[in-house]
Design a protein around this motif. Structure first.
Motif, PDB file in Angstrom:
ATOM      1  N   VAL A  22      19.927  -7.003 -26.320  1.00 25.31           N
ATOM      2  CA  VAL A  22      19.960  -8.468 -26.372  1.00 25.31           C
ATOM      3  C   VAL A  22      20.505  -8.878 -27.729  1.00 25.31           C
ATOM      4  O   VAL A  22      20.001  -8.449 -28.767  1.00 25.31           O
ATOM      5  N   GLU A  23      21.537  -9.700 -27.724  1.00 22.98           N
ATOM      6  CA  GLU A  23      22.097 -10.177 -28.977  1.00 22.98           C
ATOM      7  C   GLU A  23      21.303 -11.395 -29.418  1.00 22.98           C
ATOM      8  O   GLU A  23      21.440 -12.470 -28.845  1.00 22.98           O
ATOM      9  N   GLU A  24      20.462 -11.245 -30.423  1.00 20.48           N
ATOM     10  CA  GLU A  24      19.592 -12.348 -30.839  1.00 20.48           C
ATOM     11  C   GLU A  24      20.333 -13.324 -31.748  1.00 20.48           C
ATOM     12  O   GLU A  24      20.251 -14.537 -31.591  1.00 20.48           O
ATOM     13  N   THR A  25      20.999 -12.787 -32.758  1.00 17.49           N
ATOM     14  CA  THR A  25      21.723 -13.580 -33.757  1.00 17.49           C
ATOM     15  C   THR A  25      22.970 -12.774 -34.110  1.00 17.49           C
ATOM     16  O   THR A  25      23.119 -11.643 -33.650  1.00 17.49           O
ATOM     17  N   PRO A  26      23.831 -13.346 -34.968  1.00 18.76           N
ATOM     18  CA  PRO A  26      25.023 -12.562 -35.335  1.00 18.76           C
ATOM     19  C   PRO A  26      24.668 -11.194 -35.947  1.00 18.76           C
ATOM     20  O   PRO A  26      25.449 -10.262 -35.840  1.00 18.76           O
ATOM     21  N   ASP A  27      23.511 -11.063 -36.598  1.00 25.28           N
ATOM     22  CA  ASP A  27      23.216  -9.762 -37.198  1.00 25.28           C
ATOM     23  C   ASP A  27      21.896  -9.129 -36.721  1.00 25.28           C
ATOM     24  O   ASP A  27      21.405  -8.186 -37.338  1.00 25.28           O
ATOM     25  N   LEU A 115      -2.714 -18.665 -36.148  1.00 23.41           N
ATOM     26  CA  LEU A 115      -1.518 -19.285 -36.694  1.00 23.41           C
ATOM     27  C   LEU A 115      -0.534 -18.173 -37.046  1.00 23.41           C
ATOM     28  O   LEU A 115      -0.874 -17.261 -37.792  1.00 23.41           O
ATOM     29  N   PHE A 116       0.661 -18.248 -36.454  1.00 25.38           N
ATOM     30  CA  PHE A 116       1.680 -17.231 -36.730  1.00 25.38           C
ATOM     31  C   PHE A 116       2.786 -17.877 -37.558  1.00 25.38           C
ATOM     32  O   PHE A 116       3.333 -18.895 -37.132  1.00 25.38           O
ATOM     33  N   ILE A 117       3.099 -17.282 -38.701  1.00 25.84           N
ATOM     34  CA  ILE A 117       4.170 -17.843 -39.526  1.00 25.84           C
ATOM     35  C   ILE A 117       5.214 -16.759 -39.758  1.00 25.84           C
ATOM     36  O   ILE A 117       4.926 -15.726 -40.356  1.00 25.84           O
ATOM     37  N   GLY A 118       6.427 -16.995 -39.270  1.00 27.40           N
ATOM     38  CA  GLY A 118       7.458 -15.980 -39.389  1.00 27.40           C
ATOM     39  C   GLY A 118       8.744 -16.540 -39.957  1.00 27.40           C
ATOM     40  O   GLY A 118       9.046 -17.728 -39.823  1.00 27.40           O
ATOM     41  N   GLY A 119       9.492 -15.666 -40.616  1.00 23.97           N
ATOM     42  CA  GLY A 119      10.811 -16.042 -41.112  1.00 23.97           C
ATOM     43  C   GLY A 119      11.804 -14.955 -40.757  1.00 23.97           C
ATOM     44  O   GLY A 119      11.511 -13.777 -40.924  1.00 23.97           O
ATOM     45  N   GLY A 120      12.966 -15.340 -40.241  1.00 18.18           N
ATOM     46  CA  GLY A 120      14.028 -14.375 -39.933  1.00 18.18           C
ATOM     47  C   GLY A 120      13.552 -13.265 -39.018  1.00 18.18           C
ATOM     48  O   GLY A 120      12.815 -13.482 -38.063  1.00 18.18           O
ATOM     49  N   ARG A 150      17.636 -19.037 -41.408  1.00 17.15           N
ATOM     50  CA  ARG A 150      18.608 -19.700 -42.275  1.00 17.15           C
ATOM     51  C   ARG A 150      19.348 -20.838 -41.563  1.00 17.15           C
ATOM     52  O   ARG A 150      19.523 -21.917 -42.106  1.00 17.15           O
ATOM     53  N   SER A 151      19.775 -20.585 -40.344  1.00 10.78           N
ATOM     54  CA  SER A 151      20.565 -21.585 -39.607  1.00 10.78           C
ATOM     55  C   SER A 151      20.184 -21.493 -38.131  1.00 10.78           C
ATOM     56  O   SER A 151      19.554 -20.520 -37.723  1.00 10.78           O
ATOM     57  N   PRO A 152      20.584 -22.461 -37.317  1.00 12.88           N
ATOM     58  CA  PRO A 152      20.263 -22.380 -35.883  1.00 12.88           C
ATOM     59  C   PRO A 152      20.748 -21.063 -35.271  1.00 12.88           C
ATOM     60  O   PRO A 152      20.057 -20.475 -34.445  1.00 12.88           O
ATOM     61  N   ALA A 153      21.929 -20.583 -35.705  1.00 16.78           N
ATOM     62  CA  ALA A 153      22.458 -19.343 -35.122  1.00 16.78           C
ATOM     63  C   ALA A 153      21.596 -18.147 -35.492  1.00 16.78           C
ATOM     64  O   ALA A 153      21.585 -17.137 -34.789  1.00 16.78           O
ATOM     65  N   ASP A 154      20.877 -18.235 -36.615  1.00 15.93           N
ATOM     66  CA  ASP A 154      20.072 -17.102 -37.081  1.00 15.93           C
ATOM     67  C   ASP A 154      18.672 -17.064 -36.491  1.00 15.93           C
ATOM     68  O   ASP A 154      17.867 -16.207 -36.852  1.00 15.93           O
ATOM     69  N   LEU A 155      18.343 -18.001 -35.609  1.00  9.63           N
ATOM     70  CA  LEU A 155      17.012 -17.983 -34.988  1.00  9.63           C
ATOM     71  C   LEU A 155      16.921 -16.809 -34.012  1.00  9.63           C
ATOM     72  O   LEU A 155      17.749 -16.654 -33.119  1.00  9.63           O
ATOM     73  N   CYS A 156      15.889 -16.028 -34.208  1.00  7.42           N
ATOM     74  CA  CYS A 156      15.676 -14.829 -33.396  1.00  7.42           C
ATOM     75  C   CYS A 156      14.813 -15.187 -32.188  1.00  7.42           C
ATOM     76  O   CYS A 156      14.028 -16.123 -32.258  1.00  7.42           O
TER      77      CYS A 156
END
Ligand SMILES: Cc1cc2nc3c(=O)[nH]c(=O)nc-3n(C[C@H](O)[C@H](O)[C@H](O)COP(=O)(O)OP(=O)(O)OC[C@H]3O[C@@H](n4cnc5c(N)ncnc54)[C@H](O)[C@@H]3O)c2cc1C
Ligand code: SF4
Ligand code: SF4
Ligand code: FES
Lengths: 277, 334
Positions: A22-27, A115-120, A150-156
């Protein structure tokens, strides 16, 4: 404990293969992995796997989710091995060993709001716990997921964030991006500030956070400000790892080995350990 | 007590060699280490331990773990058979015998058993040799090691002018002595007293003290002279860190592990460049804390056996006995 000690040597992987990508984000891509005998092993939420492309290398990854026949691992492209994974296609043979690490202390969450807090890509380990809470919905109180990239495209894990999780009973999802684009109508700003705005209360609640070190650092400050105590906050650590079984010495934090005694620690436990991560 | 005359020792080793590889301390390029005995008539044991510790017989410097072959998307894995070779290790000093017990804690406990190590340990009998004489750098007695009686071995030997007194300390050791019964004589001699190392330091309380010293300015000066060569860790009989690497040739190769050292910067550097132990300060601190605080916290005993190798061989004379003493002298408030 590892179930498959082939030849008794826990450092030798099983062979498995990629059955879906599954391609989540560009990277970031998520890889579904199985073996001829079915699921390689059955991890607890928050546990890890040593995953390899035999002629490229081996590295530790969080197991972000699992099905009856497969494990899911999300990989961010950062270097030699992870780039090779991004070039791999369905059908590729991989090496896998595990499950490693302690996983999340589930008893600590039973009956509580979470409470779940995640980044990237930091959402990857947390996601295994979110899915567990959803599968065992009656064991947990309110679920609240705050996530940013970082950006909408980077949302996993967009399908989970925008379709699956918001549908779950008594579950709230809040998403932010550092910087939006023309199509983005959601929140803009960094995760720690967003948490501060949303003001989750500490009563009867446990917080789990994972993301880039800088995000974790500021999220912890915010949680403290909101009244969360050190034993109400759980986080996961990353250290360089080789063996995954507490022998090669590489991932020590004081007398703990992150691969075996971690990667999940409460903030209270972390404060007891040398500040060397 | 049983005794073997000095000139009969080669015959004893020769009998043992029928079923096992016998290792004795030997010089190789001027460096003493345990090597297979190949029938040499002269078997001598110099005072002190070998320059290279016996750990490599159980935990080799490099060890192949499995082979692989890749064909397009497919990959094949070939496991290697576990070590079968029976060995007898002759002339191990008490400090090194203790070090094997510490390595056992690492490789055989806490959830996972390292099967390569376990096989080698099980296939090897250890004949310890008491020290009559200590080197200037020996301080084993400070760590509770008895130079005249080793722990966890199969046979204890004591050197006399005309031969060696022998006592089996395990069932397997007894069987080994039985095999050479005709070469031994029963004597009424007493084992000689062990060496008394002149170097001493009292490690009592150092673990607890270090639990309060992680951030202490003590570490700010200690590391400056360290050149990061890692000699201290390679020579240490209890250091066990390893790296896992592969040797890849085209579409096939093998995965191996090899000794590594926490004194190297690469050791902890992560993808992305972040390094939790960025300078020699943190790395020297880690080595000292590992021996004196982390190992005791994890396994209940100090991680140093007082062999003195690190202080003898460090190019800049980093001396763990002086460091222990200095830690004890640090004043902490409260
Ligand atoms: C407990 C644990 C859990 C983990 N979970 C996951 C997971 O779920 N998903 C995941 O993707 N990863 C995860 N990781 C990290 C993963 O192990 C590393 O990303 C992986 O080892 C990188 O291997 P590589 O061969 O691709 O990179 P290497 O080739 O070994 O190194 C990458 C090189 O590229 C450069 N580089 C690497 N990263 C960056 C960066 N962020 N910014 C700039 N330059 C960089 C640097 O020069 C670096 O030396 C986890 C690690 C641990 C310890
Ligand atoms: S032997 Fe001495 S100089 Fe070399 S790494 Fe160890 S302490 Fe540093
Ligand atoms: S730390 Fe030094 S003296 Fe202690 S066991 Fe290791 S090499 Fe020997
Ligand atoms: S990775 Fe080897 S001890 Fe943790």
């Amino acid at each position: 404990m590892a179930e498959s000690f082939r030849n008794g040597n826990p450092l030798v992987p099983q062979l498995g293969r990629i059955i879906n990508i599954v391609e989540e984000t560009p990277d970031i891509k998520t890889f579904y992995i199985t073996t001829d005998q079915g699921k390689p092993f059955t991890p607890l939420p928050g546990q890890l796997a040593m995953l390899s492309l035999l002629n490229v290398g081996e590295a530790m990854f969080s197991i972000t989710s699992q099905g009856p026949e497969h494990l899911e691992i999300s990989i961010k492209k950062v270097g030699t091995l992870t780039e090779a994974f991004h070039e791999a296609e369905v059908g590729q043979t991989v090496g896998i060993r595990g499950p490693y690490g302690n996983g999340f202390p589930l008893e600590m969450f039973y009956g509580k709001d979470v409470l779940f807090i995640g980044g990237g890509i930091g959402l990857a380990p947390v996601r295994s716990l979110i899915n567990y809470c959803i599968e065992h919905r009656d064991k947990f109180g309110h679920l609240w997921i705050i996530y940013g990239a970082r950006s909408p495209a980077d949302l996993c894990f967009k399908k989970d964030l925008f379709e699956n999780w918001p549908k779950v009973e008594n579950c709230r999802v809040d998403v932010t991006v550092d910087k939006g684009d023309d199509t983005w109508t959601g929140h803009e700003g960094f995760v720690p500030a967003f948490v501060e705005e949303l003001k989750p209360t500490p009563q009867g609640r446990v917080a789990v956070t994972c993301g880039p070190p800088i995000m974790i650092k500021f999220v912890l400050q915010v949680l403290e400000k909101l009244g969360f105590k050190d034993d109400q906050i759980v986080t996961t650590l990353e250290m360089r790892m080789k063996c995954g079984i507490g022998k090669c010495g590489r991932c020590n934090l004081g007398s703990k080995y992150v691969c075996l005694d971690g990667p999940v620690f409460t903030l209270a436990q972390l404060k007891e350990l040398p500040n060397e991560y | 007590m049983l005794k073997v005359k000095r000139d009969k020792l080669p015959q004893v080793l020769s009998v043992w060699s029928e079923e096992a590889v016998v290792y004795t301390p030997q010089e190789e390029d001027g460096v003493s280490t345990f090597r297979p005995w190949t029938g040499q008539a002269e078997v001598t044991f110099k005072p002190g331990s070998t320059v290279l510790p016996p750990k490599e017989l159980f935990f080799p410097r490099t060890e192949e773990m499995y082979r692989y072959r890749v064909e397009g998307q497919a990959a094949f894995l070939e496991e290697l058979s576990l070590p079968q070779q029976k060995c007898v290790l002759v002339g191990v000093r008490s400090c090194d015998a203790r070090s094997l017990l510490l390595l056992d804690d690492v490789f055989l406990t806490k959830g996972y058993v390292d099967e390569f190590y376990r096989r080698r340990r099980e296939n090897t009998l250890v004949v310890a040799l008491a020290c009559r004489e200590a080197l200037d750098t020996c301080f084993c007695t400070s760590l509770g090691v008895d130079p005249a009686r080793a722990e966890g071995v199969d046979i204890q030997a004591w050197e006399k002018d005309d031969g060696y007194l022998l006592q089996a300390t395990s069932e397997r050791g007894k069987a080994l002595l039985d095999k050479v019964g005709t070469l031994l004589t029963e004597v009424s001699e007493e084992p000689p007293a062990g060496a008394r190392p002149s170097l001493e330091v009292d490690p009592e309380g150092v673990t607890e003290k270090l639990q309060r010293m992680f951030e202490h300015p003590f570490w700010d000066d200690l590391w400056h002279k360290c050149v990061g060569c890692a000699a201290c860790t390679f020579l240490c009989p209890t250091c066990h860190c390893f790296d896992i690497q592969s040797e890849n040739r085209g579409n096939e190769g093998f995965k191996f592990r090899c000794w590594d050292s926490c004194m190297f910067a690469e050791y902890t550097r992560m993808a992305g460049g972040h390094n939790p132990r960025p300078t020699r300060k943190e790395r020297v601190r880690n080595r000292i804390l590992h021996k004196l605080r982390y190992f005791p916290e994890r396994y209940g005993k100090l991680g140093c056996v007082g062999c003195g190798r690190c202080l003898e061989r460090c190019p800049v004379h980093m001396d763990i006995t002086k460091i222990i003493q200095a830690i004890k002298e640090v004043a902490l408030d409260g």
